[in-house]
Design a protein around this motif. Structure first.
Motif, mmCIF file in Angstrom:
data_model
loop_
_atom_site.group_PDB
_atom_site.id
_atom_site.type_symbol
_atom_site.label_atom_id
_atom_site.label_comp_id
_atom_site.label_asym_id
_atom_site.label_seq_id
_atom_site.Cartn_x
_atom_site.Cartn_y
_atom_site.Cartn_z
ATOM 1 N N ASP A 61 88.233 53.084 88.745
ATOM 2 C CA ASP A 61 88.325 54.015 89.861
ATOM 3 C C ASP A 61 89.336 55.135 89.621
ATOM 4 O O ASP A 61 89.716 55.831 90.556
ATOM 5 N N ASP A 138 92.825 46.441 101.828
ATOM 6 C CA ASP A 138 92.812 45.708 100.562
ATOM 7 C C ASP A 138 93.892 44.628 100.545
ATOM 8 O O ASP A 138 93.657 43.506 100.065
ATOM 9 N N VAL A 187 80.934 43.700 94.720
ATOM 10 C CA VAL A 187 80.788 45.136 94.979
ATOM 11 C C VAL A 187 80.942 45.421 96.471
ATOM 12 O O VAL A 187 81.630 46.369 96.876
ATOM 13 N N ASN A 190 84.615 45.077 97.404
ATOM 14 C CA ASN A 190 85.420 46.183 96.882
ATOM 15 C C ASN A 190 85.203 47.469 97.659
ATOM 16 O O ASN A 190 86.153 48.227 97.911
ATOM 17 N N ILE A 191 83.959 47.723 98.069
ATOM 18 C CA ILE A 191 83.676 48.913 98.862
ATOM 19 C C ILE A 191 84.175 48.733 100.295
ATOM 20 O O ILE A 191 84.824 49.610 100.859
ATOM 21 N N ASP A 194 88.007 48.632 100.270
ATOM 22 C CA ASP A 194 88.639 49.699 99.491
ATOM 23 C C ASP A 194 89.531 49.139 98.389
ATOM 24 O O ASP A 194 90.689 49.551 98.215
ATOM 25 N N SER A 196 90.348 48.706 94.447
ATOM 26 C CA SER A 196 90.180 49.690 93.377
ATOM 27 C C SER A 196 89.589 49.140 92.087
ATOM 28 O O SER A 196 90.113 49.387 90.987
ATOM 29 N N LYS A 198 85.976 49.209 92.244
ATOM 30 C CA LYS A 198 84.603 49.436 92.724
ATOM 31 C C LYS A 198 83.662 49.814 91.585
ATOM 32 O O LYS A 198 82.560 49.267 91.460
#
Length: 383
Positions: A61, A138, A187, A190-191, A194, A196, A198
């Motif tokens: 990222d 996060d 995924v 991570n999205i 947020d 890092s 992703k």
């Protein structure tokens, strides 16, 4: 068109495996990638993003990773266009085998890290004493996962199972299907939170889908159309290259496994929750109620963290010296010399610097509700 796209994807994934640095395997990949692509990446980042002195570490990222992926996409497109189709098929066969081994190694790394509680670590006192609404998403996710060892072991075990199934040829398809589910979940996490990694997790998902490229239609016929079908049993690596391929694969897997497990074996610690902390570690509450400073925290990574009543934090990296002398350094490089004395019997810590002094009482942070090992079999027992 679809064959061209598959060829392009396979070539890209192969280049990504060769050049994207996996830190846990050492620095050699990073050094090679920086040597080959560092200057070009910095130049493109400067032209496209207007950034000077951009950090070239290719971490997920980051600007450098985005530019690096763009370079690999262009490079792989050129290879796919220029190389004869008969050689491209060999490249694709090699790419598929490399992806399978790569995915197994990544799953082993993160699987063992979860089983040994090194990924979702126990939240530090400064996190536990922060209000829920003041934490970033996060940190919230990471901290919530960190309070449950059983869940960490369970998810790590599934990743290790997928890695094992992928490495056994007859169970490879099942292992890859499990890996698809694992990476879709990662995924989404991570999205959604947020986190890092992703882009890296998305590429792992696409790699897994690519590794199943010859099996999706038979799987669809079997699961959806309920037709009798047979998966492709033809090995991609044949002929005289098979012994060499087996040797390289075994050597890479073996060395990767050693590098993954060595930190745990050398330390003898297989549960990070109970790993050794610094001599001064934990949370302390300021005894002066009129002071704006509320809490003092000593982080396991040698950070002194000050929290005021508005939960604003200021942190200093510290190095301990003789006779309770500590050297503190803030983000701007400013240094502060501080004497710290800790009276364990009174659970009291005293911080002295110049004319200033802070006295703080130790908090029993390990007894907080989030860390209590509760388990209820029936709802009537929930307090």
């Amino acid at each position: 068109m679809s064959d061209k796209l598959i060829s392009w994807a396979g070539t890209f994934f192969l280049l990504f495996i060769f050049f994207f640095p996996l830190d846990f395997l050492g620095d050699f990949q990073r050094e090679i990638t920086v040597f080959l692509f560092g200057d070009l990446t910095e130049w493109i980042a400067n032209i496209v993003f207007g950034l000077e002195n951009v950090r070239i570490d290719f971490s997920s990222d980051s600007i450098s990773m985005l530019v690096f992926i763009g370079i690999l996409l262009v490079l792989s497109l050129g290879i796919t266009t220029l190389v004869s189709p008969k050689y491209i098929q060999k490249v694709l066969s090699f790419s598929k085998e490399a992806i399978v081994v790569y995915l197994a190694v990544v799953l082993m790394k993160y699987g063992f890290d979860k089983v040994f509680k090194a990924q979702f670590y126990l939240p530090e006192p400064n996190i536990l004493y922060s209000r829920f609404g003041n934490l970033d998403r996060d940190i919230l996710f990471w901290s919530t996962m960190g309070v449950s060892r059983s869940y960490s072991v369970w998810t790590g075990g599934i990743e290790l199972l997928a890695a094992l199934l992928i490495l056994i040829y007859r169970t490879r398809v099942l292992g890859l299907l499990i890996a698809v589910g694992i990476f879709i979940n990662i995924v989404a996490i991570n999205i959604g939170f947020d986190i890092s990694v992703k882009l890296f997790s998305l590429i792992l998902l696409l790699m897994t889908v690519f590794a199943l490229k010859d099996d999706w239609i038979p799987i669809f016929h079997f699961l959806v159309l309920k037709k009798e079908t047979k998966l492709n049993e033809t090995r991609d690596v044949q002929g005289m290259l098979r012994p060499l391929g087996v040797f390289i694969k075994t050597a890479f897997l073996g060395s990767s496994l050693v590098l993954i497990l060595f930190p745990y074996i050398s330390s003898g610690n297989y549960n990070d929750d109970i790993s050794e902390r610094p001599s001064i570690h934990g949370g302390f509450k300021n005894t002066d109620e009129n002071s704006d400073l509320q809490y003092i925290f000593f982080h396991r990574n040698h950070y002194l963290i000050l929290m005021d009543k508005k939960e604003q934090m200021r942190d200093f990296h510290y190095a301990s010296g003789p006779r309770g002398l500590f050297l503190l350094k803030d983000d701007d490089g400013k240094e502060i010399h501080m004497n710290i004395s800790y009276e364990k019997k009174d659970s009291l810590i005293i911080l002295n610097w110049g004319s200033g002094e802070i006295r703080a009482k130790e908090l029993n942070w390990k007894k907080m509700n989030a860390l209590r090992p509760l388990f209820h079999t029936v709802i009537e027992k929930v307090e």
